[in-house]
Design a protein around this motif. Structure first.
Motif, PDB file in Angstrom:
ATOM      1  N   GLY A  71       0.730  -1.241  -0.108  1.00  0.00           N
ATOM      2  CA  GLY A  71       0.179   0.107   0.040  1.00  0.00           C
ATOM      3  C   GLY A  71       0.785   1.280  -0.041  1.00  0.00           C
ATOM      4  N   TYR A  72       0.296   2.323   0.166  1.00  0.00           N
ATOM      5  CA  TYR A  72       0.990   3.723   0.247  1.00  0.00           C
ATOM      6  C   TYR A  72       0.517   4.365   1.614  1.00  0.00           C
ATOM      7  CZ  TYR A  72      -3.537   5.506  -2.034  1.00  0.00           C
ATOM      8  OH  TYR A  72      -4.657   6.061  -2.192  1.00  0.00           O
ATOM      9  N   VAL A  73       1.517   5.152   2.009  1.00  0.00           N
ATOM     10  CA  VAL A  73       1.254   5.774   3.199  1.00  0.00           C
ATOM     11  C   VAL A  73       0.365   7.206   2.957  1.00  0.00           C
ATOM     12  CG1 VAL A  73       2.708   7.392   5.077  1.00  0.00           C
ATOM     13  CG2 VAL A  73       3.711   5.195   3.903  1.00  0.00           C
ATOM     14  N   GLU A  74      -0.574   7.130   3.775  1.00  0.00           N
ATOM     15  CA  GLU A  74      -1.400   8.421   3.647  1.00  0.00           C
ATOM     16  C   GLU A  74      -1.382   9.553   4.842  1.00  0.00           C
ATOM     17  OE1 GLU A  74      -5.697   6.822   3.458  1.00  0.00           O
ATOM     18  OE2 GLU A  74      -5.410   7.490   1.705  1.00  0.00           O
ATOM     19  N   ARG A  75      -0.709   8.968   5.953  1.00  0.00           N
ATOM     20  CA  ARG A  75      -0.481   9.633   7.185  1.00  0.00           C
ATOM     21  C   ARG A  75       0.739   9.269   7.882  1.00  0.00           C
ATOM     22  NH1 ARG A  75      -3.889  10.801  12.383  1.00  0.00           N
ATOM     23  NH2 ARG A  75      -3.187  12.896  12.871  1.00  0.00           N
ATOM     24  N   VAL A  76       1.453  10.130   8.550  1.00  0.00           N
ATOM     25  CA  VAL A  76       2.607  10.041   9.296  1.00  0.00           C
ATOM     26  C   VAL A  76       2.668  10.593  10.665  1.00  0.00           C
ATOM     27  CG1 VAL A  76       5.271   9.597   9.723  1.00  0.00           C
ATOM     28  CG2 VAL A  76       4.212   9.376   7.143  1.00  0.00           C
ATOM     29  N   LYS A  77       2.524   9.999  11.685  1.00  0.00           N
ATOM     30  CA  LYS A  77       2.511  10.811  12.972  1.00  0.00           C
ATOM     31  C   LYS A  77       3.328   9.956  13.805  1.00  0.00           C
ATOM     32  CE  LYS A  77      -0.503  12.748  16.516  1.00  0.00           C
ATOM     33  NZ  LYS A  77      -0.048  13.850  16.788  1.00  0.00           N
ATOM     34  N   ASP A  78       4.647  10.354  14.234  1.00  0.00           N
ATOM     35  CA  ASP A  78       5.520  10.018  15.024  1.00  0.00           C
ATOM     36  C   ASP A  78       6.023   8.674  14.369  1.00  0.00           C
ATOM     37  OD1 ASP A  78       5.775  12.148  16.627  1.00  0.00           O
ATOM     38  OD2 ASP A  78       3.922  11.365  17.889  1.00  0.00           O
ATOM     39  N   THR A  79       5.831   7.661  14.981  1.00  0.00           N
ATOM     40  CA  THR A  79       6.171   6.359  14.527  1.00  0.00           C
ATOM     41  C   THR A  79       5.202   5.556  14.239  1.00  0.00           C
ATOM     42  OG1 THR A  79       6.011   5.323  16.763  1.00  0.00           O
ATOM     43  CG2 THR A  79       8.315   6.123  16.179  1.00  0.00           C
ATOM     44  N   THR A 100       6.017   1.961  12.027  1.00  0.00           N
ATOM     45  CA  THR A 100       7.003   1.910  10.926  1.00  0.00           C
ATOM     46  C   THR A 100       7.768   0.906  10.968  1.00  0.00           C
ATOM     47  OG1 THR A 100       8.501   3.455  12.494  1.00  0.00           O
ATOM     48  CG2 THR A 100       6.738   4.563  10.549  1.00  0.00           C
ATOM     49  N   ASN A 101       7.982   0.320  12.269  1.00  0.00           N
ATOM     50  CA  ASN A 101       9.135  -0.869  12.229  1.00  0.00           C
ATOM     51  C   ASN A 101       8.341  -2.095  11.631  1.00  0.00           C
ATOM     52  OD1 ASN A 101       7.225  -1.581  14.497  1.00  0.00           O
ATOM     53  ND2 ASN A 101       9.058  -1.671  15.676  1.00  0.00           N
ATOM     54  N   LYS A 102       7.176  -1.923  11.201  1.00  0.00           N
ATOM     55  CA  LYS A 102       6.377  -3.227  10.682  1.00  0.00           C
ATOM     56  C   LYS A 102       6.322  -3.175   9.183  1.00  0.00           C
ATOM     57  CE  LYS A 102       5.138  -4.840  14.594  1.00  0.00           C
ATOM     58  NZ  LYS A 102       5.642  -6.288  15.141  1.00  0.00           N
ATOM     59  N   ILE A 103       6.933  -2.122   8.554  1.00  0.00           N
ATOM     60  CA  ILE A 103       6.777  -2.092   7.087  1.00  0.00           C
ATOM     61  C   ILE A 103       8.094  -1.790   6.539  1.00  0.00           C
ATOM     62  CG2 ILE A 103       4.461  -1.272   7.013  1.00  0.00           C
ATOM     63  CD1 ILE A 103       5.410   1.579   6.933  1.00  0.00           C
ATOM     64  N   THR A 104       8.209  -2.144   5.430  1.00  0.00           N
ATOM     65  CA  THR A 104       9.486  -1.516   4.534  1.00  0.00           C
ATOM     66  C   THR A 104       9.221  -0.689   3.331  1.00  0.00           C
ATOM     67  OG1 THR A 104       9.377  -3.663   3.389  1.00  0.00           O
ATOM     68  CG2 THR A 104      10.831  -3.698   5.096  1.00  0.00           C
ATOM     69  N   ALA A 105       9.995  -0.219   2.978  1.00  0.00           N
ATOM     70  CA  ALA A 105       9.830   0.952   1.586  1.00  0.00           C
ATOM     71  C   ALA A 105       9.860  -0.188   0.382  1.00  0.00           C
ATOM     72  CB  ALA A 105      10.883   1.949   1.295  1.00  0.00           C
ATOM     73  N   MET A 106       9.059   0.183  -0.630  1.00  0.00           N
ATOM     74  CA  MET A 106       9.135  -0.590  -1.823  1.00  0.00           C
ATOM     75  C   MET A 106      10.295  -0.248  -2.533  1.00  0.00           C
ATOM     76  SD  MET A 106       6.276  -2.690  -2.232  1.00  0.00           S
ATOM     77  CE  MET A 106       5.872  -2.916  -3.975  1.00  0.00           C
TER      78      MET A 106
END
Length: 120
Positions: free
Chosen positions: A22-30, A53-59
């Motif tokens: 998927g793609y990131v829609e919102r970021v708040k801290d971790t 954020t530690n449960k995902i990796t960038a494509m």
């Protein structure tokens, strides 16, 4: 810790061990909100999930050069009114379609060069 930004394509595994893209829609801290576009659980597709954020990796960029993915990136650029990204992804789409067209033409040429007639 990897820093993610809105629009980044990511992949990961849910708490229930379900793979997703998927793609990131919102970021708040971790924590990030992700819009799921692919998953081995069809009930997750087109849904939003919140994860660390530690449960995902960038494509990897090579993972993203399929026509459907580029069309999604164009949609995101339109939603965000980001003209630079829109132009970048539109150009990538034209290049990809041009490459596909050339490959299709080569396949037709190679197929017709054989000896005799062929029926399928």
């Amino acid at each position: 810790m990897k820093l993610f930004k809105v629009g980044d394509w990511v992949k990961g595994v849910s708490k229930e061990d379900e793979f997703f893209i998927g793609y990131v829609e919102r970021v708040k801290d971790t924590l990030v909100n992700i819009y799921i576009v692919q998953s081995d659980n069809p009930h997750l597709i087109n849904r939003k999930v919140k994860t660390s954020t530690n449960k995902i990796t960038a494509m990897e960029p090579s993972d993203m050069y399929f026509e459907g993915n580029i069309l999604n990136l164009i949609d995101i650029a339109l939603i965000e009114k980001n003209e630079d990204d829109f132009l970048k992804y539109t150009n990538q789409l034209h290049e990809l379609r041009s490459i596909h067209e050339k490959m299709n033409n080569l396949e037709e040429i190679n197929f017709t060069r054989g000896e005799g007639s062929h029926r399928i």
